[in-house]
Design a protein around this motif. Structure first.
Motif, PDB file in Angstrom:
ATOM      1  N   GLN A 144       0.829  -1.193   0.000  1.00 25.74           N
ATOM      2  CA  GLN A 144       0.000   0.000   0.000  1.00 25.74           C
ATOM      3  C   GLN A 144       0.863   1.242   0.000  1.00 25.74           C
ATOM      4  O   GLN A 144       2.029   1.213   0.367  1.00 25.74           O
ATOM      5  N   VAL A 145       0.254   2.333  -0.429  1.00 24.41           N
ATOM      6  CA  VAL A 145       0.935   3.623  -0.484  1.00 24.41           C
ATOM      7  C   VAL A 145       0.129   4.639   0.309  1.00 24.41           C
ATOM      8  O   VAL A 145      -1.104   4.634   0.251  1.00 24.41           O
ATOM      9  N   GLN A 146       0.816   5.467   1.037  1.00 25.82           N
ATOM     10  CA  GLN A 146       0.172   6.541   1.786  1.00 25.82           C
ATOM     11  C   GLN A 146       0.844   7.867   1.478  1.00 25.82           C
ATOM     12  O   GLN A 146       2.068   7.931   1.329  1.00 25.82           O
ATOM     13  N   LEU A 147       0.029   8.917   1.394  1.00 23.85           N
ATOM     14  CA  LEU A 147       0.527  10.278   1.283  1.00 23.85           C
ATOM     15  C   LEU A 147       0.044  11.050   2.502  1.00 23.85           C
ATOM     16  O   LEU A 147      -1.150  11.018   2.820  1.00 23.85           O
ATOM     17  N   VAL A 148       0.965  11.721   3.168  1.00 28.33           N
ATOM     18  CA  VAL A 148       0.622  12.467   4.371  1.00 28.33           C
ATOM     19  C   VAL A 148       1.130  13.897   4.224  1.00 28.33           C
ATOM     20  O   VAL A 148       2.328  14.127   4.023  1.00 28.33           O
ATOM     21  N   GLU A 149       0.182  14.851   4.322  1.00 30.72           N
ATOM     22  CA  GLU A 149       0.539  16.270   4.235  1.00 30.72           C
ATOM     23  C   GLU A 149       0.756  16.848   5.628  1.00 30.72           C
ATOM     24  O   GLU A 149       0.218  16.351   6.621  1.00 30.72           O
ATOM     25  N   SER A 150       1.499  17.929   5.668  1.00 27.61           N
ATOM     26  CA  SER A 150       1.698  18.681   6.909  1.00 27.61           C
ATOM     27  C   SER A 150       2.022  20.125   6.555  1.00 27.61           C
ATOM     28  O   SER A 150       2.360  20.428   5.396  1.00 27.61           O
ATOM     29  N   GLY A 151       1.897  20.997   7.555  1.00 31.20           N
ATOM     30  CA  GLY A 151       2.323  22.383   7.369  1.00 31.20           C
ATOM     31  C   GLY A 151       1.207  23.393   7.237  1.00 31.20           C
ATOM     32  O   GLY A 151       1.475  24.593   7.134  1.00 31.20           O
ATOM     33  N   GLY A 152      -0.036  22.961   7.227  1.00 33.16           N
ATOM     34  CA  GLY A 152      -1.128  23.922   7.127  1.00 33.16           C
ATOM     35  C   GLY A 152      -1.298  24.712   8.412  1.00 33.16           C
ATOM     36  O   GLY A 152      -0.647  24.450   9.417  1.00 33.16           O
ATOM     37  N   GLY A 153      -2.194  25.689   8.365  1.00 34.00           N
ATOM     38  CA  GLY A 153      -2.452  26.489   9.549  1.00 34.00           C
ATOM     39  C   GLY A 153      -3.095  27.801   9.215  1.00 34.00           C
ATOM     40  O   GLY A 153      -3.573  28.014   8.104  1.00 34.00           O
ATOM     41  N   LEU A 154      -3.084  28.687  10.221  1.00 30.16           N
ATOM     42  CA  LEU A 154      -3.663  30.024  10.083  1.00 30.16           C
ATOM     43  C   LEU A 154      -2.538  31.027   9.870  1.00 30.16           C
ATOM     44  O   LEU A 154      -1.553  31.023  10.620  1.00 30.16           O
ATOM     45  N   VAL A 155      -2.696  31.876   8.874  1.00 28.72           N
ATOM     46  CA  VAL A 155      -1.674  32.885   8.579  1.00 28.72           C
ATOM     47  C   VAL A 155      -2.364  34.178   8.172  1.00 28.72           C
ATOM     48  O   VAL A 155      -3.467  34.143   7.604  1.00 28.72           O
ATOM     49  N   GLN A 156      -1.731  35.298   8.456  1.00 29.71           N
ATOM     50  CA  GLN A 156      -2.293  36.588   8.069  1.00 29.71           C
ATOM     51  C   GLN A 156      -2.043  36.855   6.586  1.00 29.71           C
ATOM     52  O   GLN A 156      -1.086  36.325   5.998  1.00 29.71           O
ATOM     53  N   PRO A 157      -2.891  37.671   5.977  1.00 30.10           N
ATOM     54  CA  PRO A 157      -2.638  38.050   4.572  1.00 30.10           C
ATOM     55  C   PRO A 157      -1.237  38.629   4.401  1.00 30.10           C
ATOM     56  O   PRO A 157      -0.768  39.394   5.236  1.00 30.10           O
ATOM     57  N   GLY A 158      -0.585  38.194   3.326  1.00 26.04           N
ATOM     58  CA  GLY A 158       0.788  38.605   3.076  1.00 26.04           C
ATOM     59  C   GLY A 158       1.819  37.678   3.671  1.00 26.04           C
ATOM     60  O   GLY A 158       3.012  37.805   3.376  1.00 26.04           O
ATOM     61  N   GLY A 159       1.380  36.749   4.492  1.00 22.24           N
ATOM     62  CA  GLY A 159       2.297  35.835   5.140  1.00 22.24           C
ATOM     63  C   GLY A 159       2.663  34.645   4.270  1.00 22.24           C
ATOM     64  O   GLY A 159       2.277  34.558   3.095  1.00 22.24           O
TER      65      GLY A 159
END
Length: 121
Positions: free
Chosen positions: A1-16
């Motif tokens: 089997q193959v898995q893809l796992v994302e990370s790094g999302g979140g809340l950021v202000q405009p321009g960030g």
């Protein structure tokens, strides 16, 4: 089997800025094109950027000049560096990869579970 796992999302202000990462794991023989998509509430999933195994890239017009896609073939990872973020970039971001599993007769496109990016002040 193959898995893809994302990370790094979140809340950021405009321009960030934010950097998303995605790692593919499992019985992988080789990985062809990798990509990032996004889906905002009430909208269809849209392509953000793609990168081939040789490093060729393509971007949606809405992110050109602000986002950069990159990959590490040895580690089966793909990243999306997002700069100058706008509220309209708010969405769930998904990575995808066209992968040949060991012993397989064809490749398949696999998807991650998604990571939320919210751009708001």
């Amino acid at each position: 089997q193959v898995q893809l796992v994302e990370s790094g999302g979140g809340l950021v202000q405009p321009g960030g800025s934010l950097r998303l990462s995605c790692v593919a794991s499992g019985s992988i023989f080789t990985t062809e094109t990798m990509a990032w998509y996004r889906q905002a509430p009430g909208k269809e999933r849209e392509l953000v950027a793609t990168i081939t195994s040789r490093g060729g890239t393509n971007y949606a017009d809405s992110v050109k000049g602000r986002f950069t896609i990159s990959r590490d073939n040895a580690k089966n990872t793909v990243a999306l560096q997002m700069n100058s973020l706008k509220p309209e970039d708010t969405a769930v971001y998904y990575c995808s990869a066209d992968i040949w599993q060991i012993g397989a007769r064809q490749s398949w496109v696999y998807w991650g579970q998604g990571t939320q990016v919210t751009v708001s002040s």
